[in-house]
Scaffold this active site. Structure first.
Site, PDB file in Angstrom:
ATOM      1  N   LYS A 145     -59.628  20.332  -4.759  1.00  0.00           N
ATOM      2  CA  LYS A 145     -60.136  19.737  -3.516  1.00  0.00           C
ATOM      3  C   LYS A 145     -59.215  20.044  -2.332  1.00  0.00           C
ATOM      4  O   LYS A 145     -59.683  20.211  -1.200  1.00  0.00           O
ATOM      5  CB  LYS A 145     -60.310  18.225  -3.678  1.00  0.00           C
ATOM      6  N   TYR A 187     -57.077  12.322 -11.567  1.00  0.00           N
ATOM      7  CA  TYR A 187     -57.796  13.407 -10.900  1.00  0.00           C
ATOM      8  C   TYR A 187     -57.134  14.776 -11.101  1.00  0.00           C
ATOM      9  O   TYR A 187     -57.802  15.803 -11.100  1.00  0.00           O
ATOM     10  CB  TYR A 187     -57.921  13.084  -9.407  1.00  0.00           C
TER      11      TYR A 187
END
Length: 257
Positions: free
Chosen positions: A163, A156
């Site tokens: 995020k 990620y």
């Protein structure tokens, strides 16, 4: 039978494919009585207009690039062509260049691409909320979508950083929009096979982790549980909840191993 969102008008920003969380949210919101508007921009706008016909009731489709100041400045007028107010806004928007920022490229990610990921995935929550603020004079709910940014995940990489920025942004928005009666919350979903997820190299590794560790199990093809949580936060059933992150991940986040 009364729906959870009867009488409410909701904008779902960032609906592309019918496999997206945004699409599922628009569908559940309509089923729960809401009037829904959806948005997208650029080449994806044509796809959005086509998949809008697959919803229970075809909604208006607005052109909105949340990084374009002109689009943001014109959003209120665009919404007012269809309704005089909004009760809720869903931020279903994120982007990070998969070739430079994901799949084990954390140490090499160039700032230009990182800056774009942060603007699109985090800063835009503020941009969207501020653009919609005049339409929410009676208060309302802003709900965004995150993927738990409290830990470092395989593959990620810089999207995890973006995020984390989104999660912090939501808390500051909750602080500053609370006096207007506007709640700001996030839903943290487990890995789902959306268009965005397919672009992440190594995403299958995340999916495999969920299959063995989520105590409730996890169906990575079912967006409805996440959409239901979003709609619950859009409703009047959480009148005193803001700055919160609701996990819809089968319980994975609570397990140590």
């Amino acid at each position: 039978m009364t729906g959870l969102l009867d009488g409410k008008t909701i904008l779902v920003a960032g609906v592309t494919m019918d496999s997206s969380i945004g699409f599922a949210t628009a569908k559940v919101a309509q089923e729960q009585g809401a009037t829904v508007l959806i948005s997208n921009f650029g080449r994806a706008l044509g796809i959005t207009r086509r998949i809008a016909k697959r919803l229970p009731s075809e909604p208006p489709v607005l052109e909105l690039d949340v990084t374009d100041p002109e689009h943001l400045a014109g959003l209120e007028a665009a919404v007012r062509e269809h309704t005089d107010h909004l009760d809720g806004v869903v931020h279903s928007i994120a982007y990070g260049n998969p070739e430079t920022l994901l799949g084990g490229k954390f140490l090499d990610g160039p700032w230009e691409d990182v800056a774009q990921a942060v603007q699109v995935s985090a800063y835009s929550l503020k941009s969207l909320a501020v653009a919609c603020r005049p339409l929410m004079s009676g208060g309302g709910s802003v709900v965004g979508l995150t993927f738990d940014a409290t830990t470092a995940w395989p593959a990620y990489d810089w999207m995890g950083v973006a995020k984390a920025g989104l999660e912090s942004t939501s808390r500051y928005l909750a602080r500053d929009l609370g006096p207007d009666g506007i709640r700001v919350n996030l839903v943290s979903a487990g890995p789902l096979r959306t268009l965005a997820a397919k672009a992440i190299p190594g995403f299958a590794e995340l999916e495999d982790m969920w299959s063995t560790r989520a105590p409730l199990g996890w169906d990575n093809t079912d967006q409805e549980p996440t959409a239901r949580a979003v709609c619950a936060l859009l409703s009047d059933f959480f009148p005193a909840t803001t700055g919160e992150i609701v996990h819809v991940d089968g319980g994975f986040h609570a397990m140590g191993a």
